[in-house]
Each structure stands twice: as C-alpha cells, then as structure tokens.
Scaffold this active site. Structure first.
Site, PDB file in Angstrom:
ATOM      1  N   SER A  99      44.930  45.109  50.233  1.00  0.00           N
ATOM      2  CA  SER A  99      44.444  45.963  49.149  1.00  0.00           C
ATOM      3  C   SER A  99      43.326  46.903  49.576  1.00  0.00           C
ATOM      4  O   SER A  99      43.084  47.907  48.894  1.00  0.00           O
ATOM      5  CB  SER A  99      43.961  45.100  47.977  1.00  0.00           C
ATOM      6  OG  SER A  99      45.033  44.389  47.412  1.00  0.00           O
ATOM      7  N   HIS A 160      35.401  44.190  44.645  1.00  0.00           N
ATOM      8  CA  HIS A 160      36.653  43.835  45.291  1.00  0.00           C
ATOM      9  C   HIS A 160      37.269  45.055  45.967  1.00  0.00           C
ATOM     10  O   HIS A 160      36.838  46.186  45.769  1.00  0.00           O
ATOM     11  CB  HIS A 160      37.613  43.231  44.261  1.00  0.00           C
ATOM     12  CG  HIS A 160      38.820  42.604  44.856  1.00  0.00           C
ATOM     13  ND1 HIS A 160      40.076  43.140  44.740  1.00  0.00           N
ATOM     14  CD2 HIS A 160      38.956  41.481  45.599  1.00  0.00           C
ATOM     15  CE1 HIS A 160      40.939  42.376  45.383  1.00  0.00           C
ATOM     16  NE2 HIS A 160      40.281  41.363  45.903  1.00  0.00           N
ATOM     17  N   SER A 162      40.062  46.919  45.760  1.00  0.00           N
ATOM     18  CA  SER A 162      40.620  48.087  45.064  1.00  0.00           C
ATOM     19  C   SER A 162      39.532  48.960  44.444  1.00  0.00           C
ATOM     20  O   SER A 162      39.460  50.157  44.744  1.00  0.00           O
ATOM     21  CB  SER A 162      41.645  47.651  44.027  1.00  0.00           C
ATOM     22  OG  SER A 162      42.704  46.944  44.635  1.00  0.00           O
ATOM     23  N   GLU A 281      31.708  38.150  34.646  1.00  0.00           N
ATOM     24  CA  GLU A 281      31.850  36.858  35.327  1.00  0.00           C
ATOM     25  C   GLU A 281      31.057  36.919  36.638  1.00  0.00           C
ATOM     26  O   GLU A 281      30.824  38.000  37.188  1.00  0.00           O
ATOM     27  CB  GLU A 281      33.316  36.548  35.656  1.00  0.00           C
ATOM     28  CG  GLU A 281      34.157  36.105  34.468  1.00  0.00           C
ATOM     29  CD  GLU A 281      33.777  34.726  33.949  1.00  0.00           C
ATOM     30  OE1 GLU A 281      33.238  33.914  34.726  1.00  0.00           O
ATOM     31  OE2 GLU A 281      34.019  34.467  32.754  1.00  0.00           O
ATOM     32  N   GLU A 322      42.038  48.865  37.078  1.00  0.00           N
ATOM     33  CA  GLU A 322      42.827  47.934  37.892  1.00  0.00           C
ATOM     34  C   GLU A 322      43.004  46.599  37.181  1.00  0.00           C
ATOM     35  O   GLU A 322      42.058  46.040  36.630  1.00  0.00           O
ATOM     36  CB  GLU A 322      42.135  47.678  39.235  1.00  0.00           C
ATOM     37  CG  GLU A 322      42.899  46.692  40.114  1.00  0.00           C
ATOM     38  CD  GLU A 322      42.000  45.850  41.026  1.00  0.00           C
ATOM     39  OE1 GLU A 322      42.511  45.323  42.018  1.00  0.00           O
ATOM     40  OE2 GLU A 322      40.794  45.719  40.723  1.00  0.00           O
ATOM     41  N   ASP A 335      47.595  40.419  41.008  1.00  0.00           N
ATOM     42  CA  ASP A 335      47.735  40.052  42.410  1.00  0.00           C
ATOM     43  C   ASP A 335      47.464  38.574  42.605  1.00  0.00           C
ATOM     44  O   ASP A 335      48.153  37.879  43.340  1.00  0.00           O
ATOM     45  CB  ASP A 335      46.761  40.881  43.237  1.00  0.00           C
ATOM     46  CG  ASP A 335      46.931  40.666  44.731  1.00  0.00           C
ATOM     47  OD1 ASP A 335      48.042  40.889  45.240  1.00  0.00           O
ATOM     48  OD2 ASP A 335      45.966  40.267  45.377  1.00  0.00           O
ATOM     49  N   HIS A 339      49.743  35.416  44.232  1.00  0.00           N
ATOM     50  CA  HIS A 339      49.301  34.670  45.413  1.00  0.00           C
ATOM     51  C   HIS A 339      49.354  33.165  45.173  1.00  0.00           C
ATOM     52  O   HIS A 339      49.585  32.394  46.099  1.00  0.00           O
ATOM     53  CB  HIS A 339      47.877  35.082  45.802  1.00  0.00           C
ATOM     54  CG  HIS A 339      47.802  36.371  46.549  1.00  0.00           C
ATOM     55  ND1 HIS A 339      48.526  36.619  47.690  1.00  0.00           N
ATOM     56  CD2 HIS A 339      47.081  37.498  46.320  1.00  0.00           C
ATOM     57  CE1 HIS A 339      48.249  37.836  48.131  1.00  0.00           C
ATOM     58  NE2 HIS A 339      47.382  38.384  47.313  1.00  0.00           N
ATOM     59  N   ASP A 376      49.330  48.968  44.474  1.00  0.00           N
ATOM     60  CA  ASP A 376      48.888  49.139  45.858  1.00  0.00           C
ATOM     61  C   ASP A 376      49.888  48.531  46.832  1.00  0.00           C
ATOM     62  O   ASP A 376      50.051  49.000  47.946  1.00  0.00           O
ATOM     63  CB  ASP A 376      47.489  48.558  46.068  1.00  0.00           C
ATOM     64  CG  ASP A 376      47.354  47.125  45.575  1.00  0.00           C
ATOM     65  OD1 ASP A 376      48.289  46.615  44.929  1.00  0.00           O
ATOM     66  OD2 ASP A 376      46.301  46.518  45.831  1.00  0.00           O
ATOM     67  N   HIS A 448      51.548  39.343  50.463  1.00  0.00           N
ATOM     68  CA  HIS A 448      52.021  40.646  50.009  1.00  0.00           C
ATOM     69  C   HIS A 448      53.388  40.921  50.634  1.00  0.00           C
ATOM     70  O   HIS A 448      53.809  40.253  51.576  1.00  0.00           O
ATOM     71  CB  HIS A 448      51.051  41.748  50.427  1.00  0.00           C
ATOM     72  CG  HIS A 448      49.700  41.613  49.825  1.00  0.00           C
ATOM     73  ND1 HIS A 448      48.612  42.352  50.236  1.00  0.00           N
ATOM     74  CD2 HIS A 448      49.236  40.809  48.821  1.00  0.00           C
ATOM     75  CE1 HIS A 448      47.554  42.036  49.520  1.00  0.00           C
ATOM     76  NE2 HIS A 448      47.904  41.092  48.652  1.00  0.00           N
TER      77      HIS A 448
END
Length: 524
Positions: A99, A160, A162, A281, A322, A335, A339, A376, A448
């Site tokens: 990403s 993060h 992205s 968070e 996002e 995402d 995973h 992405d 991915h």
C-alpha cells in the site's frame, strides 16, 4: 428482480427471481435503456473545482459482490459512474504491490519501491540517507499550494501507508512515530510519519485513528486511560496534537463521535479559518461490524463532516477518503478484513465506503466535482462454487467438495484460513461476522494480489480515465482536472495572480512563523 438484500447482512431475503427475467424482452429493454444513456453521454471537459478520491484499500473486484439493492443485478453508487479504467498496480521492485508503493503512485504520480512513501524509486527501503533529494509531492500537497482546502479521512491510523503518501516522505512505512525510528535514521535527520503529518503539509481536515503516535510516552489515552498499551509512544516528548493546534487559527481537535458531532463548521465567518483533526482510536479504527455507533464515527459520518468543512473554500477542495478492507489490527478495514480472511468484515467495509460515495454525491455539485473510486491493490480472494441466484454470498456452495465436506462460496488463495488436519478440511463452522474463510496455502496473514484494479470516475475530466493505465496515471488526471501543478495552466485554469494570491486570514502570521523557526533551531 430477485429478493431484496439487506445492507447489513449482504444476504438475499428470497432465493427466487421474478418471472420477468424469463422473458427476452426484459433483458432487451434493459440493454436498450443503457444503450440510450450511453449514446447521450457527453464528457465534461471543464476543469474541476473539487476533487474527491475514494480508495478501497485492498478492494478488488470482489467489492462488486457487496451489493446493497435488490439482488445480484443491483448497482452500488460507485457502479453508476460512467467512466471506468483499469490500473496496473505493481511497484517498481515488486510484481505484487504494497500500500505504500501504490499510494505513492496514485497520489504522487510516480511509481516507487514497496514500503516507501512519497519518494521515488531511487530511495531504498529503510535506508534513511536515500530519502533526501528523492522526495515527490502528492496531489493533495500541490492542491493546498494552489489555494484549495485539503483533507484526509481514513478508517486506519492517519499515519498509515495510504493516507501517509499524501504528506510524508519516508523510506519505511512503519516509522509511525519517533519510537519506531532506528538510531541511525535519527542521527541522519529522518523524521517519523506523525511528525511529518503536522509539519509537511497544511492539512485542513484530518480524520481517522492514530492517537498514540502523536503524544509523549506514557501519556494516557483519553478513551482507554488505564491501559498502558494504548498510551502515547513519542520519545521526543512532543505533543503533536497541541503543536498542530497552536499553529492554526480556528482549529479544533476531537477524539470521539460526540466531539465530532459537536463540531460546527460555521463557527467562524472565514471560510479558510476552520481546521479539524479527529483521532478516534490509538491505532486503527474498529471494523464497521464491531463499531460502537454511539462513540465511534463511521466513514460516512467522517466523510460528510470533512466535505461540509472543506467546501466552504471558494477555490474548492481535495479530499482523500480511504477504507481498508483487510486484516491487521493496524490497517485499513477493507484491507485488514481480507488479510485475516474474514470476508464479511471486509465486504461490510466495502458497503460503507459505497455509502460514503453516495453521501458525497449528495453534498457536492456533480458539475464541478471530479469523484474517483479505485483500489490500491487486490487480494487473493475468489467467489465461486456454482451458487444459485439468491444464495448468500457468505453461504455455502450447493454441492460438497470431493472430500465430502461443504465449502463456502468465498475462499482465499492463501492466509490463516488454511486448516488441514489429519489430511482433511474441517467442517464449515458457524458463519458469523468473524468466520475465517478457508485458504489453500497456510500463511499468518493473507497476501495482496497483483491483478489490475478498477478506476471509476464521474464529473469534470472523468472521461480521461479509460483503458488500461499505469497506476501513477491517476494522480496526473486528478492534477490536470483541478489545474494543479504541473497542469496549472491551460483552458479554464485560473490566472497565476489568482493562484498566488493570499489565502486569507488563516495564513500564519510573520511573528508566528518566526517563533516556530526559532523553536526548531533551539530544539524546543
């Protein structure tokens, strides 16, 4: 139509289709209406005042399964967009991307190496000294320089990969705070991503997770004050939230839904004087299916608040939104769901992203707003099993496998769902929201995938998205549509005097800039 879906369960209520579908006239008439619409479609060749880029992190073609209407033939809001292209997602050094490399492509306009943000492929992963001189700037950064308001909304931590590609220049995507920096990187002058969030680009709206990277070590988290694992992590003793607030007029910081709901975007008369940061968070935000609706804002609510603030700028805005659809308690929810091989979590996030797309359309003028939805990268995620119409996409295939055991329609090519014991698969257990779909290859987390991803667009210059393109082409279309560097001149672009004019009363004062420079020099 088939029986209606519910948006929360993504499950058909009725397995039966209407009698109309048995008549060729039904399909011919539908196709005729679509053809007539296509024949009347005319590209909008004017430039865009506003640009919204929606990213489903890890959102492969499977998001088309997350339908919210009558059935398999229903359409998501994003599926109504008239222009579609495919993007090739590989990184310079990888067939299957990460990403960070993809974020640098679609936001900064150049392909790069995996795990690096905002730098060209000349920069080497985790080697600090290769950062300098190889920085590349995002469309968001350049939009701010052009006088637009800018914002980021994410269900991950705002540091993060992205969202980080929109403002950071770093050779390791995991350098979230200075506590993550190697000693050598500190010695050479590399900065962590959280520091760069505050210092690199003047971002007007920042909404997502990531509180712990912004405050000094052991600073209690406001939501989890008794949990030391959620406390601040910074070793430099700097409170970046307070620093961000001190350098902006009209800025507010919130950390829960109550605070976000209380924000009044009209609390100042000056359009450019309102800035908002909301960190909900310590790390990433919760999955939609796990979200406490009374304390945690949804991606739809964050998107709406961002647009209401940003659209006050008469020069327009750039917004990056996002939602991550895969696993890791530390990544975008789409995402992160993939995973961890939890398909229901991932696809529920996809539905929420589409709701945000629909809400954005209601809050903006389609004639002056370029809206783009893309991903992405994809995942090794499949949907099959010859299931009949009306079958829940999270249900079982109609026939058992050759091992005489049932299997789900959704499966993964690899990941933690691999479960062969004594030479056979286990029976499918309860298909709740945390059910982990089975996988062919055992891995701690699912990976991915490398296929092309869709780009869907509407609004000014949306027709430029066509065919199969390199992923970095996305950033160039966005910049061209918005008259953003290096496409700031041309038909319908504002004059140089307009672009270079004062941004209004929210520009930092000379005294404030001088004090800030002195503090940096003195190491305060």
């Amino acid at each position: 139509h088939c029986g209606p879906w519910t948006r929360q369960t993504l499950t058909l209520r009725s397995p039966h289709c209407s009698e109309d579908e048995k008549d060729p006239a039904y399909w011919n008439e539908r196709a005729k209406r679509t053809l007539e619409w296509a024949l009347n479609l005319a590209p909008m060749t004017r430039r865009a005042k506003n640009i919204i880029l929606f990213l489903g992190d890890g959102e492969c073609s499977a998001f088309l399964l997350a339908q919210g209407g009558p059935g398999e033939d229903s359409r998501l809001a994003m599926e109504t967009f008239p222009y579609v292209a495919l993007a090739k997602t590989y990184n310079v050094d990888r067939q299957v991307p990460d990403s960070a490399g993809t974020g640098t492509a679609y936001l900064c306009g150049v392909k790069s190496n995996a795990k690096t943000l905002g730098v060209s492929a000349a920069a080497v992963y985790s080697k600090c000294n290769t950062t300098f001189g190889h920085e590349v700037h995002s469309v968001l950064h350049r939009a701010k320089q052009a006088g637009k308001s800018v914002g980021i909304v994410t269900t991950t931590r705002v540091q993060h990969a992205s969202p980080g590609a929109s403002y950071a220049h770093v050779v390791n995507r995991e350098w979230y705070s200075d506590a993550n920096l190697p000693k050598e990187a500190v010695r050479l002058g590399c900065r962590d991503i959280a520091y760069q969030l505050v210092h690199n680009t003047d971002i007007d709206v920042i909404l997502g997770g990531g509180r712990m990277y912004m405050t000094p070590r052991k600073t209690p988290d406001p939501e989890y004050p008794t949990d030391p694992k959620q406390a601040g992590t910074r070793k430099d003793g700097v409170n970046l939230v307070e620093e961000w607030l001190s350098t902006k007029e009209g800025a507010q910081y919130v950390w829960d839904k109550k605070g976000l709901d209380a924000v009044d975007e009209y609390s100042t008369d000056h359009a450019l004087c309102f800035a908002l940061a909301g960190l909900f968070e310590p790390k990433d935000m919760k999955y939609e299916l796990n979200r406490n609706a009374s304390t945690d804002p949804s991606i739809v609510e964050m998107t709406e608040k961002a647009i209401r603030i940003l659209r006050r700028n008469p020069r327009g805005f750039f917004l990056f939104v996002e939602d991550e659809l895969s696993f890791s308690p530390t990544r975008g929810r789409i995402d992160h769901g993939h995973h961890s091989s939890k398909a229901k979590q991932a696809l529920s996030e996809a539905v929420m992203l589409d709701r945000a797309v629909a809400r954005a359309a209601q809050l903006t003028d389609a004639s002056e707003t370029l809206t783009v939805v893309t991903a992405d990268h994809s995942h090794v995620f499949s949907f099959g099993g010859s299931t009949p119409r009306g079958n829940s996409i999270f249900g079982l295939a109609p026939k058992k496998a050759e091992d005489k055991r049932p299997y789900t329609s959704i499966l993964y090519g690899n990941g933690p769902g691999y479960a062969i014991a004594n030479g056979s698969r286990p029976d499918v257990s309860s298909l709740d929201k945390d059910y982990r779909q089975q996988a062919a290859v055992p891995l701690g987390t699912e990976t991915h995938a490398g296929e092309d991803v869709a780009i869907m667009a509407k609004g000014p210059m949306a027709h430029l998205f066509h065919g199969v393109q390199e992923q970095n082409y996305v950033a160039h279309v966005l910049a061209y549509a918005g008259c953003i560097e290096p496409y700031q001149t041309g038909p319908e672009c504002p004059s140089p005097s307009w672009r270079s004019g004062s941004l209004g009363p929210c520009q930092p004062s000379t005294l404030l800039l001088a004090l800030g420079t002195a503090c940096l020099l003195l190491g305060v």
